[in-house]
Design a protein around this motif. Sequence first.
Motif, PDB file in Angstrom:
ATOM      1  N   SER A   1       0.911  -1.133  -0.008  1.00 19.97           N
ATOM      2  CA  SER A   1       0.010  -0.015   0.099  1.00 19.97           C
ATOM      3  C   SER A   1       0.976   1.276  -0.012  1.00 19.97           C
ATOM      4  O   SER A   1       1.907   1.449   0.990  1.00 19.97           O
ATOM      5  CB  SER A   1      -0.790   0.023   1.177  1.00 19.97           C
ATOM      6  OG  SER A   1      -1.824  -1.062   1.196  1.00 19.97           O
ATOM      7  N   GLN A   2       0.930   2.036  -1.141  1.00 19.98           N
ATOM      8  CA  GLN A   2       1.606   3.077  -1.128  1.00 19.98           C
ATOM      9  C   GLN A   2       0.639   4.713  -1.045  1.00 19.98           C
ATOM     10  O   GLN A   2      -0.193   4.804  -2.038  1.00 19.98           O
ATOM     11  CB  GLN A   2       2.374   3.159  -2.660  1.00 19.98           C
ATOM     12  CG  GLN A   2       3.342   4.372  -2.659  1.00 19.98           C
ATOM     13  CD  GLN A   2       4.024   4.271  -3.679  1.00 19.98           C
ATOM     14  OE1 GLN A   2       3.537   3.634  -4.718  1.00 19.98           O
ATOM     15  NE2 GLN A   2       5.454   4.699  -3.900  1.00 19.98           N
ATOM     16  N   TYR A   3       1.333   5.405  -0.269  1.00 16.43           N
ATOM     17  CA  TYR A   3       0.846   6.936  -0.050  1.00 16.43           C
ATOM     18  C   TYR A   3       1.850   7.800  -0.112  1.00 16.43           C
ATOM     19  O   TYR A   3       2.903   7.717   0.832  1.00 16.43           O
ATOM     20  CB  TYR A   3       0.039   6.944   1.153  1.00 16.43           C
ATOM     21  CG  TYR A   3      -0.362   8.262   1.668  1.00 16.43           C
ATOM     22  CD1 TYR A   3      -1.435   9.146   0.764  1.00 16.43           C
ATOM     23  CD2 TYR A   3       0.055   9.175   2.838  1.00 16.43           C
ATOM     24  CE1 TYR A   3      -1.376  10.316   0.900  1.00 16.43           C
ATOM     25  CE2 TYR A   3      -0.238  10.344   3.112  1.00 16.43           C
ATOM     26  CZ  TYR A   3      -0.922  10.969   2.164  1.00 16.43           C
ATOM     27  OH  TYR A   3      -1.435  12.184   2.464  1.00 16.43           O
ATOM     28  N   GLU A   4       2.032   8.473  -1.291  1.00 11.48           N
ATOM     29  CA  GLU A   4       3.210   9.330  -1.462  1.00 11.48           C
ATOM     30  C   GLU A   4       4.477   8.549  -1.690  1.00 11.48           C
ATOM     31  O   GLU A   4       4.412   7.661  -2.120  1.00 11.48           O
ATOM     32  CB  GLU A   4       3.259  10.621  -0.352  1.00 11.48           C
ATOM     33  CG  GLU A   4       1.865  11.488  -0.638  1.00 11.48           C
ATOM     34  CD  GLU A   4       2.030  12.603   0.454  1.00 11.48           C
ATOM     35  OE1 GLU A   4       2.710  12.521   1.371  1.00 11.48           O
ATOM     36  OE2 GLU A   4       1.373  13.638   0.277  1.00 11.48           O
ATOM     37  N   ASP A   5       5.506   8.943  -0.686  1.00 10.26           N
ATOM     38  CA  ASP A   5       6.576   7.906  -0.746  1.00 10.26           C
ATOM     39  C   ASP A   5       6.422   7.008   0.409  1.00 10.26           C
ATOM     40  O   ASP A   5       7.909   6.491   0.627  1.00 10.26           O
ATOM     41  CB  ASP A   5       7.890   9.086  -0.665  1.00 10.26           C
ATOM     42  CG  ASP A   5       8.048   9.604   0.834  1.00 10.26           C
ATOM     43  OD1 ASP A   5       6.868   9.766   1.306  1.00 10.26           O
ATOM     44  OD2 ASP A   5       8.967  10.322   0.884  1.00 10.26           O
ATOM     45  N   ARG A   6       5.629   6.623   1.146  1.00  7.54           N
ATOM     46  CA  ARG A   6       5.506   5.939   2.086  1.00  7.54           C
ATOM     47  C   ARG A   6       4.805   4.478   1.694  1.00  7.54           C
ATOM     48  O   ARG A   6       3.863   4.763   0.961  1.00  7.54           O
ATOM     49  CB  ARG A   6       4.821   6.354   3.125  1.00  7.54           C
ATOM     50  CG  ARG A   6       5.652   7.723   3.785  1.00  7.54           C
ATOM     51  CD  ARG A   6       4.879   8.316   5.150  1.00  7.54           C
ATOM     52  NE  ARG A   6       3.400   8.889   4.494  1.00  7.54           N
ATOM     53  CZ  ARG A   6       2.769   9.416   5.389  1.00  7.54           C
ATOM     54  NH1 ARG A   6       2.752   9.553   6.552  1.00  7.54           N
ATOM     55  NH2 ARG A   6       1.408   9.981   4.894  1.00  7.54           N
ATOM     56  N   VAL A   7       5.344   3.706   2.228  1.00  5.75           N
ATOM     57  CA  VAL A   7       4.450   2.209   1.923  1.00  5.75           C
ATOM     58  C   VAL A   7       4.466   1.484   2.998  1.00  5.75           C
ATOM     59  O   VAL A   7       5.511   1.063   3.616  1.00  5.75           O
ATOM     60  CB  VAL A   7       5.294   1.382   0.660  1.00  5.75           C
ATOM     61  CG1 VAL A   7       4.885   0.143   0.573  1.00  5.75           C
ATOM     62  CG2 VAL A   7       5.533   2.297  -0.607  1.00  5.75           C
ATOM     63  N   ASP A   8       3.336   0.660   3.240  1.00 11.70           N
ATOM     64  CA  ASP A   8       3.056  -0.162   4.231  1.00 11.70           C
ATOM     65  C   ASP A   8       3.033  -1.692   3.362  1.00 11.70           C
ATOM     66  O   ASP A   8       2.166  -1.815   2.294  1.00 11.70           O
ATOM     67  CB  ASP A   8       1.641  -0.143   4.795  1.00 11.70           C
ATOM     68  CG  ASP A   8       1.281  -0.864   5.796  1.00 11.70           C
ATOM     69  OD1 ASP A   8       2.180  -1.663   6.650  1.00 11.70           O
ATOM     70  OD2 ASP A   8       0.161  -1.242   6.236  1.00 11.70           O
ATOM     71  N   ALA A   9       3.499  -2.721   4.014  1.00 11.34           N
ATOM     72  CA  ALA A   9       3.396  -3.986   3.351  1.00 11.34           C
ATOM     73  C   ALA A   9       3.472  -5.012   4.149  1.00 11.34           C
ATOM     74  O   ALA A   9       3.921  -4.919   5.424  1.00 11.34           O
ATOM     75  CB  ALA A   9       4.799  -4.282   2.454  1.00 11.34           C
ATOM     76  N   SER A  10       2.933  -6.259   4.102  1.00 14.30           N
ATOM     77  CA  SER A  10       2.706  -7.547   4.778  1.00 14.30           C
ATOM     78  C   SER A  10       2.335  -8.414   4.103  1.00 14.30           C
ATOM     79  O   SER A  10       1.905  -8.503   2.958  1.00 14.30           O
ATOM     80  CB  SER A  10       1.330  -7.289   5.923  1.00 14.30           C
ATOM     81  OG  SER A  10       0.363  -6.857   5.146  1.00 14.30           O
TER      82      SER A  10
END
Length: 488
Positions: A128-137
Motif C-alpha cells: 500500500s503506497q501513499y506518497e513516498d511511504r509504503v505499508d507492506a505485509s
Amino acid sequence: MVWKTWKRQLVSWCAVMAVTAPLTACTSWEELGALKGGRERLADGLHTIEPTWIDGLTVAEHSVSVDGTTITSKYPVVPGATDFTVDIRTTMAERETEFITQGDGGELTQHAEFLVASNGVLGARVISQYEDRVDASTHWYDVASGEALPWTALLNGDQAVDQLAARVALALHKDHDVAADAMPDGLPTPQDELPDAEDTEPALVDPEAVWKSAEKHEDSPLADLGFDAAGDLVVSFSPGEVADNEVQVTVADSEPLLSRFGRSARQAVRDGEESLELPSNTVPTYTIDCDRVPCVALTFDDGPGADTPLLLKHLEAYSAKATFYVLGQLTEGDPDTVRAAMEAGHEIANHSWKHDNLATKSGNAVQDDIEKTWKAIEEATGVTRTTVRPPYGSYNETTQASIDYPLILWDVDTLDWQHRDTEKTIEAAVSGTRPGSIVLFHDIHRPTVDAIPEVLSQLHAKGYHFVTVTELFGGRTLEPGVAYTRRD
C-alpha cells in the motif's frame, strides 16, 4: 498505519474493470502485460513470482476518486481459494478505511505480488503506497485446510516471534550499524549474544492461535516476512530505519523458528514448481470480510425505473456495489436496464412479480409469483438466484414455507417512498447506518436517486465499504424462508 518505504519497483498493473458479483469483469493474469512469465528470483532479497499457472486467476479493481481522495486497489481473485482472496482484499479495505478516516486526502494505491503458488501453499505480499511511504505485509494460505493465515503462521509460536525479533535486532545493530536506541519500533534492544533457540518439533498451525498472535503483534516490523530463493527468511524495513531495506536470516538460523507450515512454505519457495492444485475452480462470491471492516448494503426496491441509469452512474463514482430488488413485471418490460445494473457489478434479486402482498397469497400462489419473477431476472441477466425481499416487508408462516430463498428485510428505512424528500432521505440513511446495516431505498423516485451522491459521500468519509447483500453476509449461511434485517 505503519508505513514503510519499499525499494522494489511496484508491479505494473493494467486498468481493469471494477469487481462484479459474481466476479466476472476481471482482467486475467495473462492479460496484464507486465508479466514476464514464470518465476522471478531476485538475486538478493524477497522471492516473488508471476503465477500464470493458476487457472482462472484474475485481478479485480476497487477505484474511487472523490473529495480530494483517490484510492486504487488491485487484488488477485483466486478460484478455489476464497479465504485467501478475502484476506488480501480485506487487508486493503482496512487500509482504505484508515486512510479515508484520517481525512488528509491524497492518493492511496495498493496491489499484491505473489510469493509462492505451489506445493499446497499460496503466499502474497500486500503493498500500500501513499506518497513516498509504503505499508507492506505478507499473507498465506494452506490449500489442504482452506485456511488463510497471517505472517505469524510461518513461525513456531509467540516465542519464535520474539526470538526472530531478537535476532533481527542484533543483525541490524551489528551488520547494518543501527544504534541500539534507534531500532525500528517493535524490536527489542539488541543483545550481544542470542540464547540458543529451543530445538522443538515444528508445530502444526492452529489458525485461531496464529491470528491471535498476529493481532497481538499488530504493529510488528516483522509483518513483511517472506523468503529469498535460497530459503532464508527475509524481513523488509524502511531505508529510514536501516541501511538496507531487508534483513535476511539464514536457513540454519531460522530453521528452529519455523512452524511446520513455515517449513512447507520455505520448501515450496525453494523448489519453485510452477503448478498448484486447488480443490475447485469456483470463483469467490464475495471478497471482503465485513467483520473486519465497516460495510453497508444499499438496496433499491420496485425498479427498474426511469432514473435507474442515473443511479448507476452515482454508484460507479464510488465503486459502490448495491442490490436491486426488482419487480418481475418491470424487468420483463425493461431488461436492458436490469442487465446494465448486473454488468456494473450490482446484485439483482427478487421483489415479486408486481408488488403483491405475499402474506395474502396461498403457498402455491407465492411459489408461482417468485418463480415467475426469477425467470424474468434470469432471462434478462443470467444471474444465480440469491435472495427475496417480500413487498412491504410483509410475510407469514405460509410465505416463509413457500419461498426457498432467504428473506432480506432492512434495519434502516429511509421512508423515501413516503416523504419523497431528498434531504430527509440523506439524513435517514446516514444517521441510521451502522456497520452491517441494510438500507432501504426505492430507485423509482427521483428525489431518492438525487440523494445517493451525498449518502455515498458521507458514508464514504466514515470509512464504509458499499457491498451487495450477498457480500454483506459473506461466509455465513442464510437459511431459506428465514428473514434477515442486518449482519450482526
